[in-house]
Design a protein around this motif. Structure first.
Motif, PDB file in Angstrom:
ATOM      1  N   SER A   7      19.841  -2.555  44.410  1.00  0.00           N
ATOM      2  CA  SER A   7      19.163  -3.395  45.396  1.00  0.00           C
ATOM      3  C   SER A   7      17.671  -3.118  45.434  1.00  0.00           C
ATOM      4  CB  SER A   7      19.767  -3.170  46.785  1.00  0.00           C
ATOM      5  OG  SER A   7      19.565  -1.824  47.210  1.00  0.00           O
ATOM      6  N   GLU A   8      17.244  -2.007  44.817  1.00  0.00           N
ATOM      7  CA  GLU A   8      15.831  -1.631  44.809  1.00  0.00           C
ATOM      8  C   GLU A   8      15.222  -1.773  43.413  1.00  0.00           C
ATOM      9  OE1 GLU A   8      15.833   2.339  46.259  1.00  0.00           O
ATOM     10  OE2 GLU A   8      16.563   1.805  48.261  1.00  0.00           O
ATOM     11  N   LEU A   9      15.866  -2.563  42.562  1.00  0.00           N
ATOM     12  CA  LEU A   9      15.377  -2.764  41.196  1.00  0.00           C
ATOM     13  C   LEU A   9      14.232  -3.780  41.211  1.00  0.00           C
ATOM     14  CD1 LEU A   9      15.886  -1.995  38.187  1.00  0.00           C
ATOM     15  CD2 LEU A   9      17.314  -4.050  38.047  1.00  0.00           C
ATOM     16  N   ARG A  10      13.020  -3.284  41.339  1.00  0.00           N
ATOM     17  CA  ARG A  10      11.835  -4.141  41.384  1.00  0.00           C
ATOM     18  C   ARG A  10      10.865  -3.699  40.296  1.00  0.00           C
ATOM     19  NH1 ARG A  10      13.240  -2.990  46.636  1.00  0.00           N
ATOM     20  NH2 ARG A  10      13.848  -4.799  47.897  1.00  0.00           N
ATOM     21  N   GLN A  11      10.489  -4.616  39.439  1.00  0.00           N
ATOM     22  CA  GLN A  11       9.675  -4.302  38.272  1.00  0.00           C
ATOM     23  C   GLN A  11       8.281  -3.823  38.655  1.00  0.00           C
ATOM     24  OE1 GLN A  11       9.537  -7.458  35.414  1.00  0.00           O
ATOM     25  NE2 GLN A  11       8.451  -6.233  33.875  1.00  0.00           N
ATOM     26  N   GLN A  12       7.882  -2.697  38.036  1.00  0.00           N
ATOM     27  CA  GLN A  12       6.548  -2.139  38.239  1.00  0.00           C
ATOM     28  C   GLN A  12       5.773  -2.014  36.929  1.00  0.00           C
ATOM     29  OE1 GLN A  12       6.844   1.625  40.305  1.00  0.00           O
ATOM     30  NE2 GLN A  12       8.238   0.817  41.855  1.00  0.00           N
ATOM     31  N   ARG A  13       6.479  -1.987  35.811  1.00  0.00           N
ATOM     32  CA  ARG A  13       5.843  -1.791  34.512  1.00  0.00           C
ATOM     33  C   ARG A  13       6.143  -2.986  33.609  1.00  0.00           C
ATOM     34  NH1 ARG A  13       7.666   4.034  32.326  1.00  0.00           N
ATOM     35  NH2 ARG A  13       5.995   3.576  30.811  1.00  0.00           N
ATOM     36  N   PRO A  14       5.175  -3.464  32.827  1.00  0.00           N
ATOM     37  CA  PRO A  14       5.422  -4.574  31.899  1.00  0.00           C
ATOM     38  C   PRO A  14       6.307  -4.131  30.738  1.00  0.00           C
ATOM     39  CG  PRO A  14       3.201  -3.719  31.623  1.00  0.00           C
ATOM     40  CD  PRO A  14       3.774  -3.004  32.806  1.00  0.00           C
ATOM     41  N   PRO A 135       1.037  -8.000  23.608  1.00  0.00           N
ATOM     42  CA  PRO A 135       0.222  -7.409  24.669  1.00  0.00           C
ATOM     43  C   PRO A 135       0.065  -5.905  24.451  1.00  0.00           C
ATOM     44  CG  PRO A 135       2.438  -7.845  25.469  1.00  0.00           C
ATOM     45  CD  PRO A 135       2.356  -8.447  24.105  1.00  0.00           C
ATOM     46  N   ARG A 136      -1.016  -5.366  24.976  1.00  0.00           N
ATOM     47  CA  ARG A 136      -1.254  -3.924  24.909  1.00  0.00           C
ATOM     48  C   ARG A 136      -1.407  -3.396  26.328  1.00  0.00           C
ATOM     49  NH1 ARG A 136      -3.003  -2.011  19.768  1.00  0.00           N
ATOM     50  NH2 ARG A 136      -3.215  -3.682  18.226  1.00  0.00           N
ATOM     51  N   ASP A 137      -0.376  -3.618  27.131  1.00  0.00           N
ATOM     52  CA  ASP A 137      -0.437  -3.283  28.549  1.00  0.00           C
ATOM     53  C   ASP A 137      -0.444  -1.776  28.767  1.00  0.00           C
ATOM     54  OD1 ASP A 137      -0.248  -5.995  29.528  1.00  0.00           O
ATOM     55  OD2 ASP A 137       1.830  -5.958  28.832  1.00  0.00           O
ATOM     56  N   ALA A 138      -1.373  -1.316  29.593  1.00  0.00           N
ATOM     57  CA  ALA A 138      -1.381   0.095  29.976  1.00  0.00           C
ATOM     58  C   ALA A 138      -0.094   0.406  30.746  1.00  0.00           C
ATOM     59  CB  ALA A 138      -2.602   0.393  30.835  1.00  0.00           C
ATOM     60  N   ASN A 139       0.525   1.525  30.414  1.00  0.00           N
ATOM     61  CA  ASN A 139       1.771   1.958  31.051  1.00  0.00           C
ATOM     62  C   ASN A 139       2.930   0.996  30.767  1.00  0.00           C
ATOM     63  OD1 ASN A 139       3.184   3.914  32.598  1.00  0.00           O
ATOM     64  ND2 ASN A 139       3.130   2.580  34.396  1.00  0.00           N
ATOM     65  N   GLY A 140       2.795   0.215  29.694  1.00  0.00           N
ATOM     66  CA  GLY A 140       3.852  -0.718  29.353  1.00  0.00           C
ATOM     67  C   GLY A 140       4.998  -0.056  28.608  1.00  0.00           C
ATOM     68  N   THR A 164      -1.543   1.689  19.830  1.00  0.00           N
ATOM     69  CA  THR A 164      -1.293   1.287  21.218  1.00  0.00           C
ATOM     70  C   THR A 164      -0.769   2.496  21.991  1.00  0.00           C
ATOM     71  OG1 THR A 164      -0.604  -0.833  20.255  1.00  0.00           O
ATOM     72  CG2 THR A 164      -0.281  -0.573  22.610  1.00  0.00           C
ATOM     73  N   PRO A 165      -1.602   3.518  22.191  1.00  0.00           N
ATOM     74  CA  PRO A 165      -1.116   4.781  22.756  1.00  0.00           C
ATOM     75  C   PRO A 165      -0.715   4.711  24.223  1.00  0.00           C
ATOM     76  CG  PRO A 165      -3.509   4.808  22.559  1.00  0.00           C
ATOM     77  CD  PRO A 165      -3.037   3.554  21.874  1.00  0.00           C
ATOM     78  N   ASP A 166      -1.103   3.644  24.936  1.00  0.00           N
ATOM     79  CA  ASP A 166      -0.802   3.569  26.363  1.00  0.00           C
ATOM     80  C   ASP A 166       0.585   3.021  26.659  1.00  0.00           C
ATOM     81  OD1 ASP A 166      -3.303   4.578  27.025  1.00  0.00           O
ATOM     82  OD2 ASP A 166      -4.224   2.582  27.102  1.00  0.00           O
ATOM     83  N   VAL A 167       1.350   2.648  25.627  1.00  0.00           N
ATOM     84  CA  VAL A 167       2.702   2.146  25.859  1.00  0.00           C
ATOM     85  C   VAL A 167       3.734   3.218  25.515  1.00  0.00           C
ATOM     86  CG1 VAL A 167       1.943  -0.196  25.291  1.00  0.00           C
ATOM     87  CG2 VAL A 167       3.096   1.195  23.551  1.00  0.00           C
ATOM     88  N   THR A 168       4.905   3.093  26.123  1.00  0.00           N
ATOM     89  CA  THR A 168       6.039   3.951  25.800  1.00  0.00           C
ATOM     90  C   THR A 168       7.077   3.115  25.084  1.00  0.00           C
ATOM     91  OG1 THR A 168       5.697   5.355  27.744  1.00  0.00           O
ATOM     92  CG2 THR A 168       7.883   5.406  26.720  1.00  0.00           C
ATOM     93  N   ALA A 169       7.433   3.523  23.887  1.00  0.00           N
ATOM     94  CA  ALA A 169       8.417   2.770  23.103  1.00  0.00           C
ATOM     95  C   ALA A 169       9.811   3.329  23.330  1.00  0.00           C
ATOM     96  CB  ALA A 169       8.070   2.836  21.621  1.00  0.00           C
ATOM     97  N   LYS A 192       5.662   9.746  20.439  1.00  0.00           N
ATOM     98  CA  LYS A 192       6.468  10.223  21.578  1.00  0.00           C
ATOM     99  C   LYS A 192       7.340   9.128  22.195  1.00  0.00           C
ATOM    100  CE  LYS A 192       4.474  14.165  21.018  1.00  0.00           C
ATOM    101  NZ  LYS A 192       5.187  15.183  20.213  1.00  0.00           N
ATOM    102  N   PRO A 193       8.122   8.430  21.369  1.00  0.00           N
ATOM    103  CA  PRO A 193       8.993   7.379  21.912  1.00  0.00           C
ATOM    104  C   PRO A 193      10.237   7.971  22.561  1.00  0.00           C
ATOM    105  CG  PRO A 193       9.416   7.625  19.591  1.00  0.00           C
ATOM    106  CD  PRO A 193       8.289   8.573  19.914  1.00  0.00           C
ATOM    107  N   LEU A 194      10.919   7.165  23.344  1.00  0.00           N
ATOM    108  CA  LEU A 194      12.251   7.480  23.833  1.00  0.00           C
ATOM    109  C   LEU A 194      13.237   6.945  22.800  1.00  0.00           C
ATOM    110  CD1 LEU A 194      14.506   8.177  25.871  1.00  0.00           C
ATOM    111  CD2 LEU A 194      13.973   6.018  27.054  1.00  0.00           C
TER     112      LEU A 194
END
Length: 317
Positions: A7-14, A135-140, A164-169, A192-194
């Motif tokens: 119920s609290e699943l609200r998107q914060q990251r692109p 896109p190259r979204d910061a914290n994406g 694109t170092p600001d994204v997490t893959a 450093k991907p997941l």
């Protein structure tokens, strides 16, 4: 409880989903074919599929907006893919007239195990022009599949990731894990991907690292070697997660297995949805488990549940 967190699943990251949209021709087989044989198949369905497509569907149905980079070509298969995506309200930023989309014959044995035979199309024809549209979204967050990371376009995609170092893959190598050249694997892990692995893939990785295949030692060795997070999916036994912040096991959600196609992809979609909402890795993996448990109890890989369906299915969990 899962019902409370959902119920609290609200998107914060692109989120950006990079990969394939193909056709899955799914058929039941009483046994896998052997050389020189002629076996009778029972066709189940003709579905849109592809790892990235299944992830995009899971995100859409969980209410997460994603930028989908799923190359769409021109031809019989591409028309089917495009029309189905349109009906689901999913679009792609990559369109080309350089060929058709690929397709796959998936054989399902009586125990639900699946075997794929794939034909490549435009989904692996990545070029600099397509990369410039990403896109190259910061914290994406970015999803990538092993099918693209072992194709001729791998070098281009890895170079883009490095730039694109600001994204997490989140990377699911899938059955192609053993086909990634060591040099490219080193470059990927330097970002450093997941990484998410299933049981069989974890055994392959353990063999490559020359350590026991037990999950806990593998996770510890992985963190020591790569300093990057890891998920090990163990179907009915849930999934382990390892990161610098926390390690543990997220329990499975009991279900009746009908078809395992798309289970790992949908799990990745659930994990991405949780991470996009700012959840911990543990909670995101739990959501992935819930989504995957739904998918394996239904036919086809593009059958991820909506948030409402998950709430009803797990309202007491």
């Amino acid at each position: 409880m899962l019902s409370d967190t959902l119920s609290e699943l609200r998107q914060q990251r692109p989120v950006t989903v990079i990969g394939s949209a193909v056709i899955d021709v799914i058929a039941d087989a009483y046994a896998l074919p052997w050389r020189g044989c002629d076996i009778e198949l029972q066709q189940q369905s003709v579905n849109i599929g592809g790892c990235a497509l299944n992830v995009a569907v899971a995100l859409k149905r969980l209410g997460i907006d994603a930028c989908n980079a799923l190359p769409l070509g021109q031809g019989v298969w591409a028309d089917i893919v495009r029309n189905n995506l349109s009906r689901q309200g999913i679009s792609s930023i990559i369109d080309t007239d350089k060929g058709d989309n690929g397709w796959c014959l998936a054989l399902i044995e009586p125990d639900g195990e699946r075997t794929f035979m794939s034909f490549t199309g435009v989904e692996n024809a990545w070029n600099d022009d397509w990369l410039a549209r990403l896109p190259r979204d910061a914290n994406g967050l970015v999803y990538l599949s092993g099918y693209q990371l072992t194709a001729p376009c791998a070098e281009l995609l890895i170079s883009w990731l490095e730039s694109t170092p600001d994204v997490t893959a989140l990377i699911d190598f899938g059955p192609r894990i053993a086909d990634v050249p060591a040099q490219l694997f080193e470059r990927i892990m330097a970002c450093k991907p997941l990484i998410t692995l299933n049981r069989q893939e974890a055994e392959i990785v353990a063999g490559q690292m020359k350590i026991p295949a037990d999950t806990a030692p593998l996770g510890k060795a992985w963190l020591a070697r790569w300093n990057a997070p890891l998920i090990v999916r163990q179907d009915k036994d849930g999934a382990w997660y390892f990161s610098a912040e926390a390690c543990g096991q997220a329990e499975a959600f009991p279900t009746t297995v009908v078809d395992t196609i798309g289970a790992g992809d949908s799990h990745a979609g659930g994990v991405l949805a949780g991470l996009s909402a700012g959840w911990s890795l543990a909670d995101a993996v739990t959501l992935g488990n819930a989504v995957a448990s739904w998918v394996v109890s239904h036919r086809g890989g593009d059958c991820a549940p909506t948030r409402e369906e998950l709430l009803l299915a797990h309202k007491h969990v």
